[in-house]
Design a protein around this motif. Structure first.
Motif, PDB file in Angstrom:
ATOM      1  N   ILE A  58       0.655  -1.193   0.038  1.00 14.42           N
ATOM      2  CA  ILE A  58      -0.232   0.034  -0.062  1.00 14.42           C
ATOM      3  C   ILE A  58       0.835   1.281   0.009  1.00 14.42           C
ATOM      4  CG2 ILE A  58      -1.564   1.277   1.249  1.00 14.42           C
ATOM      5  CD1 ILE A  58      -2.924  -0.603  -0.284  1.00 14.42           C
ATOM      6  N   THR A  59       2.109   1.290   0.805  1.00 10.62           N
ATOM      7  CA  THR A  59       2.775   2.345   0.480  1.00 10.62           C
ATOM      8  C   THR A  59       3.434   2.580  -0.652  1.00 10.62           C
ATOM      9  OG1 THR A  59       3.384   1.961   2.963  1.00 10.62           O
ATOM     10  CG2 THR A  59       5.058   3.295   1.751  1.00 10.62           C
ATOM     11  N   LEU A  60       3.882   1.466  -1.385  1.00 13.61           N
ATOM     12  CA  LEU A  60       4.606   1.487  -2.906  1.00 13.61           C
ATOM     13  C   LEU A  60       3.332   2.011  -3.386  1.00 13.61           C
ATOM     14  CD1 LEU A  60       6.484  -1.694  -2.747  1.00 13.61           C
ATOM     15  CD2 LEU A  60       7.168   0.453  -2.464  1.00 13.61           C
ATOM     16  N   TRP A  61       1.975   1.707  -3.360  1.00 17.50           N
ATOM     17  CA  TRP A  61       0.948   2.174  -4.230  1.00 17.50           C
ATOM     18  C   TRP A  61       0.678   3.670  -3.954  1.00 17.50           C
ATOM     19  CZ3 TRP A  61      -3.546   4.836  -3.707  1.00 17.50           C
ATOM     20  CH2 TRP A  61      -4.767   4.538  -4.962  1.00 17.50           C
ATOM     21  N   TRP A  62       0.903   4.090  -2.991  1.00 18.97           N
ATOM     22  CA  TRP A  62       0.779   5.504  -2.485  1.00 18.97           C
ATOM     23  C   TRP A  62       1.836   6.472  -3.257  1.00 18.97           C
ATOM     24  CZ3 TRP A  62      -1.891   9.722  -0.669  1.00 18.97           C
ATOM     25  CH2 TRP A  62      -3.117   9.304   0.046  1.00 18.97           C
ATOM     26  N   VAL A  63       3.107   5.713  -3.192  1.00 16.15           N
ATOM     27  CA  VAL A  63       4.137   6.649  -3.615  1.00 16.15           C
ATOM     28  C   VAL A  63       4.141   6.450  -5.242  1.00 16.15           C
ATOM     29  CG1 VAL A  63       6.756   6.449  -4.096  1.00 16.15           C
ATOM     30  CG2 VAL A  63       5.902   6.114  -1.959  1.00 16.15           C
ATOM     31  N   ALA A  64       3.698   5.441  -5.951  1.00 20.49           N
ATOM     32  CA  ALA A  64       3.280   5.427  -7.334  1.00 20.49           C
ATOM     33  C   ALA A  64       2.229   6.360  -7.808  1.00 20.49           C
ATOM     34  CB  ALA A  64       3.084   3.964  -7.732  1.00 20.49           C
ATOM     35  N   ALA A  65       1.225   6.493  -6.924  1.00 20.22           N
ATOM     36  CA  ALA A  65       0.114   7.341  -7.382  1.00 20.22           C
ATOM     37  C   ALA A  65       0.379   8.556  -7.208  1.00 20.22           C
ATOM     38  CB  ALA A  65      -0.935   7.135  -6.295  1.00 20.22           C
ATOM     39  N   LEU A  66       1.265   8.948  -6.313  1.00 25.29           N
ATOM     40  CA  LEU A  66       1.733  10.524  -6.042  1.00 25.29           C
ATOM     41  C   LEU A  66       2.739  10.830  -7.369  1.00 25.29           C
ATOM     42  CD1 LEU A  66       2.598  10.865  -2.317  1.00 25.29           C
ATOM     43  CD2 LEU A  66       0.589  11.917  -3.602  1.00 25.29           C
ATOM     44  N   CYS A  67       3.787   9.788  -7.551  1.00 29.37           N
ATOM     45  CA  CYS A  67       4.661  10.170  -8.671  1.00 29.37           C
ATOM     46  C   CYS A  67       3.831  10.370 -10.075  1.00 29.37           C
ATOM     47  CB  CYS A  67       5.667   9.069  -8.690  1.00 29.37           C
ATOM     48  SG  CYS A  67       6.681   8.729  -7.600  1.00 29.37           S
ATOM     49  N   LEU A  68       2.855   9.552 -10.249  1.00 28.54           N
ATOM     50  CA  LEU A  68       1.667   9.569 -11.352  1.00 28.54           C
ATOM     51  C   LEU A  68       1.306  10.701 -11.588  1.00 28.54           C
ATOM     52  CD1 LEU A  68       0.804   7.917 -14.136  1.00 28.54           C
ATOM     53  CD2 LEU A  68      -0.917   7.172 -12.577  1.00 28.54           C
ATOM     54  N   ALA A  69       0.665  11.419 -10.319  1.00 23.37           N
ATOM     55  CA  ALA A  69       0.325  12.667 -10.428  1.00 23.37           C
ATOM     56  C   ALA A  69       1.121  13.760 -10.588  1.00 23.37           C
ATOM     57  CB  ALA A  69      -0.444  12.996  -9.074  1.00 23.37           C
ATOM     58  N   GLY A  70       2.457  13.686 -10.400  1.00 25.14           N
ATOM     59  CA  GLY A  70       3.569  14.748 -10.606  1.00 25.14           C
ATOM     60  C   GLY A  70       3.713  14.386 -12.162  1.00 25.14           C
ATOM     61  N   VAL A  71       3.912  13.294 -12.742  1.00 23.66           N
ATOM     62  CA  VAL A  71       4.233  13.078 -14.191  1.00 23.66           C
ATOM     63  C   VAL A  71       2.851  13.419 -15.020  1.00 23.66           C
ATOM     64  CG1 VAL A  71       4.335  11.235 -15.963  1.00 23.66           C
ATOM     65  CG2 VAL A  71       5.573  11.097 -13.976  1.00 23.66           C
ATOM     66  N   ALA A  72       1.532  13.533 -14.350  1.00 19.50           N
ATOM     67  CA  ALA A  72       0.647  13.667 -15.366  1.00 19.50           C
ATOM     68  C   ALA A  72       0.339  15.375 -15.272  1.00 19.50           C
ATOM     69  CB  ALA A  72      -0.782  13.360 -14.655  1.00 19.50           C
ATOM     70  N   TRP A  73       0.901  15.826 -14.161  1.00 17.91           N
ATOM     71  CA  TRP A  73       0.842  17.296 -14.267  1.00 17.91           C
ATOM     72  C   TRP A  73       1.839  17.931 -15.206  1.00 17.91           C
ATOM     73  CZ3 TRP A  73      -2.472  21.033 -12.804  1.00 17.91           C
ATOM     74  CH2 TRP A  73      -1.786  22.368 -12.673  1.00 17.91           C
ATOM     75  N   TYR A  74       3.006  17.374 -14.863  1.00 25.03           N
ATOM     76  CA  TYR A  74       4.120  17.966 -16.007  1.00 25.03           C
ATOM     77  C   TYR A  74       3.913  17.595 -17.339  1.00 25.03           C
ATOM     78  CZ  TYR A  74       8.849  17.811 -18.333  1.00 25.03           C
ATOM     79  OH  TYR A  74       9.804  18.071 -19.230  1.00 25.03           O
ATOM     80  N   VAL A  75       3.391  16.505 -17.794  1.00 26.98           N
ATOM     81  CA  VAL A  75       2.776  16.174 -18.875  1.00 26.98           C
ATOM     82  C   VAL A  75       1.707  17.233 -19.835  1.00 26.98           C
ATOM     83  CG1 VAL A  75       2.124  14.356 -20.661  1.00 26.98           C
ATOM     84  CG2 VAL A  75       3.690  13.668 -19.044  1.00 26.98           C
ATOM     85  N   TRP A  76       0.861  17.580 -18.811  1.00 27.69           N
ATOM     86  CA  TRP A  76       0.040  18.460 -18.882  1.00 27.69           C
ATOM     87  C   TRP A  76       0.399  19.777 -19.395  1.00 27.69           C
ATOM     88  CZ3 TRP A  76      -5.135  18.708 -20.361  1.00 27.69           C
ATOM     89  CH2 TRP A  76      -5.816  20.155 -20.171  1.00 27.69           C
ATOM     90  N   ARG A  77       1.378  20.417 -18.740  1.00 24.54           N
ATOM     91  CA  ARG A  77       2.141  21.653 -18.902  1.00 24.54           C
ATOM     92  C   ARG A  77       2.775  21.387 -20.321  1.00 24.54           C
ATOM     93  NH1 ARG A  77       3.325  24.793 -14.544  1.00 24.54           N
ATOM     94  NH2 ARG A  77       3.737  26.298 -16.061  1.00 24.54           N
TER      95      ARG A  77
END
Length: 362
Positions: A58-77
């Motif tokens: 679950i901790t790994l899932w949370w880290v992956a979800a936060l990383c994906l949110a950062g990637v999504a925001w960067y790609v959106w920019r």
């Protein structure tokens, strides 16, 4: 008897602006989903914490979800940077790159979303595992409408999420997977719904493009018509005015009583022609936006009295009675004086023109 329906155009048949608009819509849904996913995991995390269960996965899932949110925001920019260029130049190569990037991001989003139940593991309570899996499936179903503006985007999201679900069900539900797996296979209907929704998006964009083209043609036709009316009415004013002066001169010099009625009809006809030329010119100017209304308080009684005086002779010549009933003294309206006067004059003139006998009350 069923009526034949017009076939839905294909993605490649859409104009570049329409494809860009649909990709923008689908990408916005993917970005929002990636950003919200860590937040939506908070209730389940609190549940696990209350039960004293907190698997490392679950901790790994949370880290992956936060990383994906950062990637999504960067790609959106990056998308916001490239979008004006795509809108201006219609760069097909750049659009093709983004048509690969967005489905790939959606595929990662779908896979991570559907792995939440597997991260909880078979040791979590059965209700919790079902809640995680059912919640993820609900998101998968909801995005059948939201992401399907570009079918390839939802296809990447659906296939990766569905594959993770099928592979993880035997692990998450070791005692019930034989019953659950056939049930989850039925959720393939989500992709069918996405196809229908995609057709709706495409049809809507196509109709919008048709409307925009028709509106442009109508505005162009209106501009040409206004230019023609303005030119025609302006060119006609001088000869019509000359004919009016000539008719007045002939009427004043006439000594034959038998011609009096004919000359009076001629004067009325010329006057009507002058009114029509003025009305055409005013209409073309108003439709072209050359006339701007300047609102101010306008006294009604003087304006109506002026119109009655102006058209009184025309009414008498037609054998009609033009009666005037003035409003109370001091009555005012908020209007443009010139436009209001022209409206009232046109209305009274038309009333006199189409009244055969009797009179007109102003």
């Amino acid at each position: 008897m069923s009526t034949p329906t017009e076939p839905v155009p294909s993605w490649s048949a859409l104009p570049p602006d329409a494809r860009l608009q649909l990709l923008d819509t689908a990408f916005l849904r993917v970005r929002n989903g990636c950003l919200i996913m860590p937040v939506l995991g908070l209730p389940g995390s609190a549940w696990l914490g209350a039960l004293g269960l907190w698997p490392q996965s679950i901790t790994l899932w949370w880290v992956a979800a936060l990383c994906l949110a950062g990637v999504a925001w960067y790609v959106w920019r990056l998308w916001q940077r490239d979008r004006p260029r795509l809108a201006h130049t219609g760069d097909a190569a750049l659009l093709a790159i983004w048509l690969r990037r967005v489905p790939a991001l959606a595929a990662v989003y779908g896979a991570l979303l559907m792995s939440v139940a597997a991260c909880a593991g078979p040791g979590a309570p059965f209700e919790m595992r079902m809640a995680f899996l059912s919640g993820a499936m609900m998101v998968l179903a909801a995005n059948a409408t939201h992401q399907s503006a570009v079918l390839a985007v939802y296809q990447g999201f659906f296939l990766s999420g569905f594959a993770v679900t099928l592979l993880s069900v035997p692990y998450v539900f070791p005692e019930h997977w034989l019953y659950l797996l056939p049930m989850y296979l039925l959720f393939a209907v989500f992709f069918r719904n996405a196809r229908i929704s995609h057709q709706f998006f495409v049809r809507n964009v196509e109709l919008s493009e048709r409307f925009r083209a028709a509106k442009s043609e109508a505005e162009q036709a209106l501009s040409v018509k206004n230019q023609f009316l303005a030119t025609a009415s302006h060119d006609l004013r001088q000869p019509v005015h000359a004919v009016g002066l000539l008719a007045e001169s002939v009427a004043l010099r006439n000594r034959d009583a038998a011609l009096a009625g004919t000359l009076q009809d001629l004067r009325q006809g010329v006057q009507s022609l002058q009114w029509m030329c003025n009305a055409l010119l005013d209409l073309s100017r108003i439709e072209a936006g050359a006339v701007q209304a300047r609102l101010q308080p306008v006294a009604l009684a003087p304006l109506l009295h002026e119109v009655a005086t102006l058209l009184g002779e025309s009414a008498r010549a037609r054998g009609l009675a033009l009666r005037l009933r003035l409003p109370p003294v001091g009555t005012r309206v908020q209007a443009d004086p010139m436009l209001l006067r022209q409206c009232v004059v046109n209305l009274v003139h038309n009333a006199l023109r189409y009244t055969q006998h009797g009179g007109v009350l102003l």
